[in-house]
Design an enzyme around this catalytic site. Structure first.
Site, PDB file in Angstrom:
ATOM      1  N   ASP A 176       2.655  10.406   2.526  1.00 39.13           N
ATOM      2  CA  ASP A 176       2.843   9.033   3.003  1.00 39.13           C
ATOM      3  C   ASP A 176       2.023   8.847   4.267  1.00 39.13           C
ATOM      4  OD1 ASP A 176       3.762   6.493   3.333  1.00 39.13           O
ATOM      5  OD2 ASP A 176       5.827   7.028   3.832  1.00 39.13           O
ATOM      6  N   ASP A 181      -0.908   3.571   0.224  1.00 39.76           N
ATOM      7  CA  ASP A 181      -0.690   4.542   1.294  1.00 39.76           C
ATOM      8  C   ASP A 181       0.282   5.668   0.959  1.00 39.76           C
ATOM      9  OD1 ASP A 181       1.517   2.904   1.213  1.00 39.76           O
ATOM     10  OD2 ASP A 181       1.736   2.736   3.374  1.00 39.76           O
ATOM     11  N   GLU A 182       0.684   5.806  -0.286  1.00 39.92           N
ATOM     12  CA  GLU A 182       1.568   6.915  -0.624  1.00 39.92           C
ATOM     13  C   GLU A 182       1.421   7.307  -2.087  1.00 39.92           C
ATOM     14  OE1 GLU A 182       5.823   6.169  -0.689  1.00 39.92           O
ATOM     15  OE2 GLU A 182       5.466   4.008  -0.658  1.00 39.92           O
TER      16      GLU A 182
END
Length: 364
Positions: A14, A108-109
């Site tokens: 993350d 983003d993860e």
């Protein structure tokens, strides 16, 4: 001969304050300052906040007005999604150097299954550390990671030592970890559900574990069985590298509330054009068209129609939402309009999950 039970090795990576960190990376004047990516006006919403802004209570999904009230010196920056996608692709390419089993959740993860990996490294913790170091060395951004034998636990673990840290929960510690975990920290349990659980005397995992499946189903319906399982470590969903796209949508929040259907139609035509472009870019069509209306009191209404054929053309999208708009009277002033297309012409063959056959000792 005694056979050791084998487990998956899952990493959840993350990125830390991703959008805000990219803005600070590209603009040195923003580094170390409280910034928010999004709109700071009356209708604006915070998409992401730097850690300096979070110290003042600024959070994603917060209105720009409240964010500025909490942090008067907050700097608002317009989002640049193409830039975020560019960086995200580079991060994902790093992941693929370790495993092909990568399941992105957003820009983003992502989840990574490194049970069997391209580096031949039996330690998922060391792989996570190496990936985070490479992201920093090559892209100058920080990432956090959670490591465990399931996606559910890895997701929770990645938040424990944020920012720029990682946490490993080995299989033998999962149950004790969950028993002591505050209920609000369980992935998938939001504020409303947590408040309901508090009223039932459920404050941490051990309290949830003490409740029967029948009790949880009575109070939380279909989610009750899910809660019953997760607190017992029963969450075995595999990392799915090919996630099937279920919808394509476009929406717009207006600076001034719309009260005339004429103005609404003008906006819907523009949104239809944008949606057509997104459908063409994704190379998909869909049968179900949904009109989303959010009113000034934040109440949301949806109206849908399923066609007999797949569509992606602006003219058909617009004609359909026009019909949906006139389907019933618009109640009051409108602050947001959106159109989504579902029931897409994407076909995926489900693959039966194969048992994991690992010969080496499990090591985190």
């Amino acid at each position: 001969m005694t056979l050791c039970k084998t487990y998956r090795k899952i990493i959840h990576v993350d990125m830390d304050a991703f959008y805000a960190s990219v803005e600070q990376l590209d603009n040195p004047e923003l580094r170390g300052k409280a910034i928010a990516v999004g709109g700071g006006g009356e209708r604006g919403v915070v998409s992401a906040a730097s850690y300096q802004a979070r110290e003042f209570g600024v959070r994603s999904a917060m209105s720009g007005v409240i964010a500025r009230k909490n942090c008067p010196h907050l700097i608002f920056v317009k989002p640049r999604f193409e830039r975020y996608k560019e960086i995200s692709k580079k991060i994902r390419n790093i992941f693929y150097e370790y495993t092909d089993l990568v399941e992105p959740l957003s820009l983003d993860e992502a989840y990574l299954d490194v049970t069997e990996n391209k580096k031949g490294n039996p330690s998922a913790s060391l792989i996570a550390k190496e990936i985070r170091k490479r992201i920093f060395d090559e892209l100058h951004l920080n990432a956090s990671a959670g490591i465990s034998s399931s996606k559910f636990i890895a997701k929770i673990a990645s938040d424990i030592n944020k920012p720029n840290g990682q946490k490993t929960i080995p299989p033998e510690e999962i149950i004790s970890f969950l028993e002591e975990l505050p209920i609000k920290k369980f992935y998938g349990i939001g504020k409303v559900t947590a408040a309901k659980m508090y009223n039932l005397g459920i404050f941490k995992g051990s309290d949830l574990k003490s409740k029967s499946e029948a009790f949880l189903t009575q109070h939380f319906k279909s989610s009750g069985a899910h809660y019953y399982k997760i607190v017992r470590g029963l969450h075995n969903s595999p990392v799915k590298p090919n996630r099937v796209r279920k919808s394509v949508a476009a929406e717009h929040t207006f600076n001034t509330n719309l009260t005339s259907e004429i103005f609404m139609l003008e906006q819907l035509e523009r949104i239809s054009e944008e949606l057509e472009q997104r459908l063409q870019k994704a190379k998909v069509s869909g049968k179900t068209i949904t009109l989303k209306i959010k009113y000034s009191d934040f109440k949301t209404q949806t109206r849908s129609k399923t066609l007999a054929y797949f569509v992606k053309e602006k003219v058909i999208l617009f004609d359909t939402v026009k019909e949906l708009l006139y389907q019933e009277k618009v109640l009051n002033s409108v602050r947001l309009l959106g159109i989504s297309v579902t029931n897409l012409n994407i076909h995926s063959k489900s693959k039966s999950e194969k048992p994991i056959d690992i010969q080496y000792k499990f090591e985190f």
